[in-house]
Design an enzyme around this catalytic site. Structure first.
Site, short mmCIF file in Angstrom:
data_model
loop_
_atom_site.label_atom_id
_atom_site.label_comp_id
_atom_site.label_asym_id
_atom_site.label_seq_id
_atom_site.Cartn_x
_atom_site.Cartn_y
_atom_site.Cartn_z
CG ASP A 155 -39.49 91.90 13.91
OD1 ASP A 155 -38.70 91.96 13.75
OD2 ASP A 155 -40.67 92.73 14.50
N GLY A 206 -30.63 100.94 9.17
CA GLY A 206 -31.76 100.79 9.86
C GLY A 206 -31.55 100.16 11.23
CD GLN A 207 -27.13 96.49 13.83
OE1 GLN A 207 -26.67 97.00 13.19
NE2 GLN A 207 -27.14 95.83 14.34
CG HIS A 263 -31.48 90.90 14.34
ND1 HIS A 263 -31.04 91.65 14.97
CD2 HIS A 263 -32.21 91.70 13.48
CE1 HIS A 263 -31.26 92.63 14.28
NE2 HIS A 263 -32.03 92.61 13.70
CG HIS A 287 -35.47 91.15 9.68
ND1 HIS A 287 -35.82 92.08 10.55
CD2 HIS A 287 -34.16 92.00 10.07
CE1 HIS A 287 -35.58 92.77 10.83
NE2 HIS A 287 -34.30 93.20 11.24
P1 AMP Z 1 -33.21 96.11 12.99
O1 AMP Z 1 -31.98 95.85 14.52
O2 AMP Z 1 -33.72 96.76 12.63
O3 AMP Z 1 -32.51 95.15 12.10
O4 AMP Z 1 -34.56 95.47 14.10
C1 AMP Z 1 -34.87 94.59 15.09
C2 AMP Z 1 -35.94 94.27 14.78
O5 AMP Z 1 -36.49 93.59 16.06
C3 AMP Z 1 -37.25 94.46 14.54
O6 AMP Z 1 -37.32 94.29 13.94
C4 AMP Z 1 -38.21 94.36 15.77
O7 AMP Z 1 -39.04 94.46 15.51
C5 AMP Z 1 -37.20 93.39 16.64
N1 AMP Z 1 -37.71 93.46 18.06
C6 AMP Z 1 -37.95 94.36 19.08
N2 AMP Z 1 -37.28 93.62 19.89
C7 AMP Z 1 -38.27 92.70 19.64
C8 AMP Z 1 -38.88 91.37 20.66
N3 AMP Z 1 -38.14 91.50 22.37
N4 AMP Z 1 -38.91 89.92 20.28
C9 AMP Z 1 -39.15 89.74 18.93
N5 AMP Z 1 -38.57 90.94 17.98
C10 AMP Z 1 -38.20 91.98 18.92
#
Ligand code: AMP
Length: 107
Positions: free
Chosen positions: A30, A92-93, A99, A101
């Site tokens: 991340d 919170g997406q 994906h 985490h």
């Molecule tokens: P969420 O959609 O809330 O599950 O979170 C999206 C996650 O993607 C967040 O933790 C971001 O820090 C991560 N993220 C966003 N852009 C990138 C990227 N280019 N490379 C790696 N992680 C990313």
């Protein structure tokens, strides 16, 4: 058709700090880690979220889950780790490409 951020990462159009890749899935760190180890596992197939996943996605979603402990152990998380799947605005997406985490603190 415009590709989403994680489709671009899985296609190699945007760089990522990659942990694992095969023809169906990819895992990368991340960019804004919320724990000492924080990586994401994605399917290469675009699926917006758990809300739009279908029975056809059952195998690939299972694959994400089964990959988590293998990669977590490789990252020093043999004692345990957290998994999260943020779904929808109230969940919170931020990135609408499903994906998993994986977060933890190496022992
Ligand atoms: P969420 O959609 O809330 O599950 O979170 C999206 C996650 O993607 C967040 O933790 C971001 O820090 C991560 N993220 C966003 N852009 C990138 C990227 N280019 N490379 C790696 N992680 C990313």
């Amino acid at each position: 058709m415009t590709m989403c951020l994680f489709c671009k990462i899985s296609a190699g159009e945007i760089p990522a700090n990659k942990l694992y890749e095969d023809d169906e899935v990819m895992a990368f760190h991340d960019i804004h880690p919320k724990a000492p180890v924080h990586f994401l596992i994605i399917p290469k197939k675009h699926i917006d979220s758990l809300f739009t996943a279908t029975a056809d996605d059952q195998a690939i979603l299972g694959k994400l889950l089964l990959l988590a402990p293998k990669l977590a152990k490789e990252q020093g998380l043999a004692d345990g780790f957290q998994t999260r799947v943020h779904t929808g605005p109230a969940g919170g997406q931020e990135v609408y490409h499903i994906h998993l985490h994986v977060l933890g603190q190496p022992a």
